[in-house]
Design a protein around this motif. Structure first.
Motif, PDB file in Angstrom:
ATOM      1  N   LEU A  83     -22.054 -16.766 -17.949  1.00  0.00           N
ATOM      2  CA  LEU A  83     -22.055 -17.602 -19.149  1.00  0.00           C
ATOM      3  C   LEU A  83     -20.678 -18.216 -19.389  1.00  0.00           C
ATOM      4  CD1 LEU A  83     -24.744 -17.632 -20.672  1.00  0.00           C
ATOM      5  CD2 LEU A  83     -23.612 -16.394 -22.527  1.00  0.00           C
ATOM      6  N   LEU A  84     -19.639 -17.390 -19.275  1.00  0.00           N
ATOM      7  CA  LEU A  84     -18.285 -17.884 -19.551  1.00  0.00           C
ATOM      8  C   LEU A  84     -17.834 -18.880 -18.485  1.00  0.00           C
ATOM      9  CD1 LEU A  84     -16.559 -14.613 -20.835  1.00  0.00           C
ATOM     10  CD2 LEU A  84     -17.397 -16.546 -22.163  1.00  0.00           C
ATOM     11  N   VAL A  85     -18.167 -18.568 -17.213  1.00  0.00           N
ATOM     12  CA  VAL A  85     -17.794 -19.500 -16.146  1.00  0.00           C
ATOM     13  C   VAL A  85     -18.496 -20.839 -16.365  1.00  0.00           C
ATOM     14  CG1 VAL A  85     -18.000 -19.967 -13.676  1.00  0.00           C
ATOM     15  CG2 VAL A  85     -17.251 -17.725 -14.448  1.00  0.00           C
ATOM     16  N   MET A  86     -19.774 -20.783 -16.751  1.00  0.00           N
ATOM     17  CA  MET A  86     -20.517 -22.021 -17.024  1.00  0.00           C
ATOM     18  C   MET A  86     -19.884 -22.800 -18.170  1.00  0.00           C
ATOM     19  SD  MET A  86     -22.780 -22.573 -14.926  1.00  0.00           S
ATOM     20  CE  MET A  86     -21.873 -21.637 -13.746  1.00  0.00           C
ATOM     21  N   LEU A  87     -19.367 -22.062 -19.160  1.00  0.00           N
ATOM     22  CA  LEU A  87     -18.722 -22.726 -20.297  1.00  0.00           C
ATOM     23  C   LEU A  87     -17.525 -23.548 -19.810  1.00  0.00           C
ATOM     24  CD1 LEU A  87     -18.887 -22.845 -23.413  1.00  0.00           C
ATOM     25  CD2 LEU A  87     -17.183 -21.029 -23.477  1.00  0.00           C
ATOM     26  N   VAL A  88     -16.674 -22.904 -18.992  1.00  0.00           N
ATOM     27  CA  VAL A  88     -15.507 -23.613 -18.462  1.00  0.00           C
ATOM     28  C   VAL A  88     -15.957 -24.794 -17.599  1.00  0.00           C
ATOM     29  CG1 VAL A  88     -13.485 -23.426 -16.966  1.00  0.00           C
ATOM     30  CG2 VAL A  88     -14.066 -21.555 -18.521  1.00  0.00           C
ATOM     31  N   ALA A 153     -12.697 -19.972 -11.288  1.00  0.00           N
ATOM     32  CA  ALA A 153     -14.108 -20.122 -10.900  1.00  0.00           C
ATOM     33  C   ALA A 153     -14.738 -21.309 -11.614  1.00  0.00           C
ATOM     34  CB  ALA A 153     -14.876 -18.840 -11.224  1.00  0.00           C
ATOM     35  N   GLY A 154     -14.460 -21.437 -12.923  1.00  0.00           N
ATOM     36  CA  GLY A 154     -15.055 -22.526 -13.691  1.00  0.00           C
ATOM     37  C   GLY A 154     -14.611 -23.880 -13.176  1.00  0.00           C
ATOM     38  N   LEU A 155     -13.318 -24.015 -12.864  1.00  0.00           N
ATOM     39  CA  LEU A 155     -12.800 -25.291 -12.352  1.00  0.00           C
ATOM     40  C   LEU A 155     -13.399 -25.608 -10.983  1.00  0.00           C
ATOM     41  CD1 LEU A 155      -9.017 -25.124 -13.358  1.00  0.00           C
ATOM     42  CD2 LEU A 155     -10.852 -26.386 -14.468  1.00  0.00           C
ATOM     43  N   THR A 156     -13.518 -24.570 -10.131  1.00  0.00           N
ATOM     44  CA  THR A 156     -14.093 -24.778  -8.795  1.00  0.00           C
ATOM     45  C   THR A 156     -15.499 -25.338  -8.902  1.00  0.00           C
ATOM     46  OG1 THR A 156     -12.933 -22.770  -8.171  1.00  0.00           O
ATOM     47  CG2 THR A 156     -14.517 -23.652  -6.599  1.00  0.00           C
ATOM     48  N   LEU A 157     -16.317 -24.680  -9.733  1.00  0.00           N
ATOM     49  CA  LEU A 157     -17.702 -25.126  -9.862  1.00  0.00           C
ATOM     50  C   LEU A 157     -17.764 -26.500 -10.528  1.00  0.00           C
ATOM     51  CD1 LEU A 157     -19.512 -21.806 -10.755  1.00  0.00           C
ATOM     52  CD2 LEU A 157     -19.284 -22.926  -8.559  1.00  0.00           C
ATOM     53  N   ALA A 158     -16.797 -26.787 -11.411  1.00  0.00           N
ATOM     54  CA  ALA A 158     -16.773 -28.109 -12.046  1.00  0.00           C
ATOM     55  C   ALA A 158     -16.567 -29.193 -10.994  1.00  0.00           C
ATOM     56  CB  ALA A 158     -15.673 -28.173 -13.100  1.00  0.00           C
ATOM     57  N   LEU A 159     -15.627 -28.969 -10.073  1.00  0.00           N
ATOM     58  CA  LEU A 159     -15.403 -29.953  -9.006  1.00  0.00           C
ATOM     59  C   LEU A 159     -16.656 -30.099  -8.146  1.00  0.00           C
ATOM     60  CD1 LEU A 159     -11.786 -29.262  -7.720  1.00  0.00           C
ATOM     61  CD2 LEU A 159     -12.570 -30.970  -9.338  1.00  0.00           C
ATOM     62  N   LEU A 160     -17.334 -28.952  -7.934  1.00  0.00           N
ATOM     63  CA  LEU A 160     -18.528 -28.949  -7.093  1.00  0.00           C
ATOM     64  C   LEU A 160     -19.643 -29.807  -7.697  1.00  0.00           C
ATOM     65  CD1 LEU A 160     -19.771 -27.490  -4.569  1.00  0.00           C
ATOM     66  CD2 LEU A 160     -20.701 -25.847  -6.172  1.00  0.00           C
ATOM     67  N   ILE A 161     -19.815 -29.740  -9.031  1.00  0.00           N
ATOM     68  CA  ILE A 161     -20.941 -30.482  -9.620  1.00  0.00           C
ATOM     69  C   ILE A 161     -20.515 -31.845 -10.161  1.00  0.00           C
ATOM     70  CG2 ILE A 161     -22.164 -28.366 -10.203  1.00  0.00           C
ATOM     71  CD1 ILE A 161     -21.491 -28.979 -13.153  1.00  0.00           C
ATOM     72  N   LEU A 162     -19.232 -32.167 -10.055  1.00  0.00           N
ATOM     73  CA  LEU A 162     -18.755 -33.457 -10.549  1.00  0.00           C
ATOM     74  C   LEU A 162     -19.545 -34.642  -9.972  1.00  0.00           C
ATOM     75  CD1 LEU A 162     -16.669 -34.269 -12.601  1.00  0.00           C
ATOM     76  CD2 LEU A 162     -14.990 -34.495 -10.780  1.00  0.00           C
ATOM     77  N   PRO A 163     -19.783 -34.672  -8.631  1.00  0.00           N
ATOM     78  CA  PRO A 163     -20.552 -35.809  -8.103  1.00  0.00           C
ATOM     79  C   PRO A 163     -21.939 -35.920  -8.742  1.00  0.00           C
ATOM     80  CG  PRO A 163     -19.528 -34.593  -6.312  1.00  0.00           C
ATOM     81  CD  PRO A 163     -19.293 -33.789  -7.550  1.00  0.00           C
ATOM     82  N   GLY A 210     -28.660 -34.863 -15.841  1.00  0.00           N
ATOM     83  CA  GLY A 210     -27.766 -34.614 -14.714  1.00  0.00           C
ATOM     84  C   GLY A 210     -26.909 -33.385 -14.936  1.00  0.00           C
ATOM     85  N   VAL A 211     -26.415 -33.225 -16.165  1.00  0.00           N
ATOM     86  CA  VAL A 211     -25.557 -32.084 -16.465  1.00  0.00           C
ATOM     87  C   VAL A 211     -26.325 -30.775 -16.298  1.00  0.00           C
ATOM     88  CG1 VAL A 211     -24.342 -30.890 -18.320  1.00  0.00           C
ATOM     89  CG2 VAL A 211     -23.991 -33.333 -17.988  1.00  0.00           C
ATOM     90  N   ILE A 212     -27.566 -30.746 -16.796  1.00  0.00           N
ATOM     91  CA  ILE A 212     -28.351 -29.512 -16.690  1.00  0.00           C
ATOM     92  C   ILE A 212     -28.622 -29.184 -15.224  1.00  0.00           C
ATOM     93  CG2 ILE A 212     -30.537 -28.400 -17.255  1.00  0.00           C
ATOM     94  CD1 ILE A 212     -30.581 -30.108 -19.802  1.00  0.00           C
ATOM     95  N   ILE A 213     -28.997 -30.209 -14.435  1.00  0.00           N
ATOM     96  CA  ILE A 213     -29.257 -29.960 -13.007  1.00  0.00           C
ATOM     97  C   ILE A 213     -27.983 -29.455 -12.328  1.00  0.00           C
ATOM     98  CG2 ILE A 213     -29.743 -31.104 -10.806  1.00  0.00           C
ATOM     99  CD1 ILE A 213     -31.843 -32.748 -12.261  1.00  0.00           C
ATOM    100  N   GLY A 214     -26.851 -30.062 -12.684  1.00  0.00           N
ATOM    101  CA  GLY A 214     -25.581 -29.621 -12.116  1.00  0.00           C
ATOM    102  C   GLY A 214     -25.268 -28.173 -12.479  1.00  0.00           C
ATOM    103  N   LEU A 215     -25.448 -27.834 -13.751  1.00  0.00           N
ATOM    104  CA  LEU A 215     -25.141 -26.465 -14.178  1.00  0.00           C
ATOM    105  C   LEU A 215     -26.105 -25.463 -13.541  1.00  0.00           C
ATOM    106  CD1 LEU A 215     -24.206 -26.877 -17.941  1.00  0.00           C
ATOM    107  CD2 LEU A 215     -22.699 -26.434 -16.006  1.00  0.00           C
ATOM    108  N   ALA A 216     -27.374 -25.882 -13.363  1.00  0.00           N
ATOM    109  CA  ALA A 216     -28.341 -24.985 -12.727  1.00  0.00           C
ATOM    110  C   ALA A 216     -27.902 -24.695 -11.294  1.00  0.00           C
ATOM    111  CB  ALA A 216     -29.735 -25.613 -12.731  1.00  0.00           C
ATOM    112  N   ARG A 217     -27.321 -25.705 -10.649  1.00  0.00           N
ATOM    113  CA  ARG A 217     -26.816 -25.483  -9.289  1.00  0.00           C
ATOM    114  C   ARG A 217     -25.601 -24.559  -9.346  1.00  0.00           C
ATOM    115  NH1 ARG A 217     -24.354 -29.245  -4.948  1.00  0.00           N
ATOM    116  NH2 ARG A 217     -23.771 -27.593  -3.515  1.00  0.00           N
ATOM    117  N   ALA A 218     -24.706 -24.818 -10.315  1.00  0.00           N
ATOM    118  CA  ALA A 218     -23.465 -24.054 -10.391  1.00  0.00           C
ATOM    119  C   ALA A 218     -23.722 -22.580 -10.679  1.00  0.00           C
ATOM    120  CB  ALA A 218     -22.549 -24.652 -11.454  1.00  0.00           C
ATOM    121  N   ILE A 219     -24.694 -22.297 -11.539  1.00  0.00           N
ATOM    122  CA  ILE A 219     -24.903 -20.907 -11.946  1.00  0.00           C
ATOM    123  C   ILE A 219     -25.427 -20.061 -10.776  1.00  0.00           C
ATOM    124  CG2 ILE A 219     -27.308 -20.904 -12.748  1.00  0.00           C
ATOM    125  CD1 ILE A 219     -26.303 -19.498 -15.271  1.00  0.00           C
ATOM    126  N   GLY A 220     -26.043 -20.724  -9.785  1.00  0.00           N
ATOM    127  CA  GLY A 220     -26.555 -19.989  -8.635  1.00  0.00           C
ATOM    128  C   GLY A 220     -25.593 -19.955  -7.461  1.00  0.00           C
TER     129      GLY A 220
END
Lengths: 314, 316
Positions: A83-88, A153-163, A210-220
């Motif tokens: 949850l916290l990583v997703m928040l970041v 971790a949060g920043l890494t996943l943010a870069l990952l879902i940025l596209p 798009g944001v929800i799909i991105g976060l769903a990818r990031a959380i997994g």
């Protein structure tokens, strides 16, 4: 078919048509079979995890820390960490992604810089996620000194879902007709006012999808987080802002971002790779919880997009 | 409207236009600042790429100061953490290629058949339901697929092949294939739906069946799109990590046999990251060299894909 007169024989033509129809039907069946396999896999996964993990579904499983004894181990630190990583991730990827999308659609001139950015975004989407983990290990963990923290971790996943966020934003913006912009500017709004009061609000549902799909990818995602060196055994929670710490001082508002952590996928990985079959049950239960999270997020996104397509008419 | 009121001359003074102009200048200045900020956000993606290349190359340079590039490419052992260290990347590449080949042997036929079915055969209602379901399949976390491969697919396969070990490239590859199907199917379907209706109508008018039209008219016309979807599938397979880390075992093994366990480039990185390697050690550097190799392989396939797309592009 090869002989010239064949075409005039009704019986042969009928046989030919019948054979063609049979082939069509067979291919249809094959298509449905392949789709069915996909469906079966989803169903088998959810069912297997629900059944195998059933004995762990109680409040204790959600409120206990990981433990060496399978029956007492829970996912508290894992779901709080996720949850916290997703928040970041969301706090970073959403503003950056929307701003980038806005820039590319509303501001960018057609020149080589724009082209480089566009090609770059397309290519980033094809970069394996573990490579983002290596980037984060080199930059966030060591060069910036963030360590193995929620922030890294949060920043890494943010870069990952940025596209994903950028592409969704651009598509949503592109669907807004030019007359909206013209109308806004005709009454004296600047470009930014047009964006702020018209473009972004109208594009919001598309962006949100798009944001929800991105976060769903990031959380997994597991690989990049393992790569930055997240610990697999965490029996404490990040400090709550302003709470009293063990040494008597008070935690700051943002102390939790620098805390060590674990996330749901890492907990599942940890339990899956233990030889003791008792932990398989834990892995199944945690996997089920993660699946429910991800599938719910995806379902919301799909529903949102469906509503969007139905309701908006300019 | 305020601006209008303010610009009116106050009684007994010179007309004050400057106030309005000042506000206008402010507006322009803030617009500039905002544009710059938005540009900076867009530039983050470029910085990401630069960061990736910088990190991988700079750490790999340190690595190649200790290990010769010839050894790296030709050695047949990968034992970087042993006293007798060997750094033969082929060992990891073989695992990556074998598992990817198994995955693609599943994903390309299945994905293509689904795409043809959805685009040419299914009625729109089926399509409306099937596409979201495929998306859900594509959204399942890979760690869950790893669990599926290790604890469900491997035992099932062992009933057919009793000699199959508990970890194998085969079961990881098969599950990876299932995972990739939605990507291939969805992109291929988009490509086939972009083929103009008139081509199909022409084929039907000549008496072609649906299948004949699909295979001999639509597929060739959409081939550049299909190729792009296969390339994306390959990228996914080569870069997939968790399924392999969980179900393929992590011991380096130079093999072309999918029935054996083996490490891949990605699962090696995970294995090292799980341990506690000091920053700057040779073991730490190996994962960046491995990552660079992975990135180059992905890049190679993407260049190939772009070439294929250009070579077979049809314009209507």
């Amino acid at each position: 078919m090869s002989s010239e007169n064949a075409g005039f024989d009704p019986a042969r033509i009928r046989a030919l048509i019948a054979r063609g129809k049979l082939k069509d039907a067979l291919f249809s069946a094959l298509g449905i079979l392949c789709l069915g396999i996909g469906l079966l896999v989803i169903f088998a996964l959810v069912a297997d995890m629900a059944v195998k993990g059933a004995e762990r579904f109680n409040l204790g499983f959600f409120l206990n820390f990981a433990s060496r004894r399978a029956t007492q181990a829970g996912i508290l630190s894992a779901w709080v960490g996720s949850l916290l990583v997703m928040l970041v991730t969301a706090m970073t990827a959403v503003p950056l992604g929307v701003a980038a999308g806005l820039y590319l659609e509303e501001y960018a001139r057609r020149n080589w810089i724009t082209e480089v950015i566009e090609i770059n975004i397309t290519n980033l989407a094809a970069v394996p996620s573990i490579v983002y983990g290596l980037l984060a290990l080199g930059i966030f963990v060591y060069a910036f000194g963030f360590g193995q923290s929620i922030l890294s971790a949060g920043l890494t996943l943010a870069l990952l879902i940025l596209p994903i966020v950028i592409v969704a934003t651009r598509e949503a913006i592109r669907a807004i007709p030019a007359m909206i912009r013209e109308g806004s500017m005709a009454v004296g709004a600047t470009r930014w006012q047009t964006c702020r009061y018209h473009i972004v609000p109208y594009a919001m549902p598309g962006i949100l999808t798009g944001v929800i799909i991105g976060l769903a990818r990031a959380i997994g995602e597991t690989a990049p987080i393992i790569t930055i060196g997240a610990l697999t055994f965490i029996a404490f929670l990040p400090p709550v802002p302003f709470s009293e710490l063990a040494d008597g001082t008070r935690a700051g508002l943002f102390d939790w971002v620098m805390s060590p952590f674990t996330v749901m996928p890492i907990q599942i990985f940890n339990w899956t790779s233990r030889p003791d079959p008792a932990f398989e049950v834990n892995a199944a239960a945690a996997g089920f919880v993660l699946m429910v999270m991800v599938l719910t997020m995806n379902a919301i996104a799909i529903w949102l997009r469906y509503r969007l397509r139905k309701n908006i008419k300019w | 409207m305020n601006a209008y009121a303010m610009s009116a001359s106050p009684p007994g003074g010179a007309p004050v236009v400057s106030d309005r102009l000042a506000r206008n200048a402010m507006r322009h200045a803030s617009e500039r600042v905002i544009e710059t900020l938005l540009f900076a956000a867009a530039a983050v993606s470029v910085l990401t790429t630069v960061g990736i290349v910088y990190v991988l190359v700079s750490e790999s340079i340190h690595f190649f100061q200790n290990v010769s590039i010839v050894d790296f490419l030709t050695d047949t052992q990968w034992t970087p953490l042993f006293d007798d260290a060997h750094f033969g990347i082929m060992v990891l590449i073989s695992g990556t290629l074998v598992s990817s080949a198994v995955a693609l042997a599943v994903a390309i036929p299945m994905g293509t058949v689904i795409a043809i079915y959805l685009s040419e055969f299914a009625n729109p209602k089926v399509r409306e339901v099937a596409k979201p379901i495929l998306e859900l399949l594509g959204g399942i976390p890979t760690i869950v697929f790893g669990y599926f491969a290790l604890l469900i697919v491997t035992p099932l396969l062992q009933k057919i092949f009793p000699e199959l070990p508990g970890f194998s490239l085969l079961s990881a590859g098969l599950v990876m294939g299932i995972m990739i199907v939605p990507y291939v199917a969805s992109l291929s379907e988009d490509a086939m739906r972009a083929v103009p209706m008139s081509l199909r109508e022409g084929a039907y008018a000549m008496g072609s069946t649906r299948l004949y039209t699909a295979l001999h008219v639509v597929v060739p016309a959409a081939f550049s799109g299909l190729a792009a979807s296969y390339i994306l599938g390959i990228s996914r397979a080569v870069g997939e990590t968790m399924i392999l880390a969980v179900a393929a075992g992590m011991q380096p093994n130079l093999t072309w046999n999918p029935m054996e366990p083996a490490a891949t480039i990605t699962s090696y990185i995970v294995q090292v990251a799980l341990g506690d390697l000091p920053h700057g050690s040779i073991g730490y550097q190996t994962i960046f060299a491995a990552g660079l190799t992975l990135l180059l392989i992905t890049l190679l396939f993407n260049i190939l894909g772009q070439w294929l797309r250009r070579r077979f592009r049809e314009n209507y």
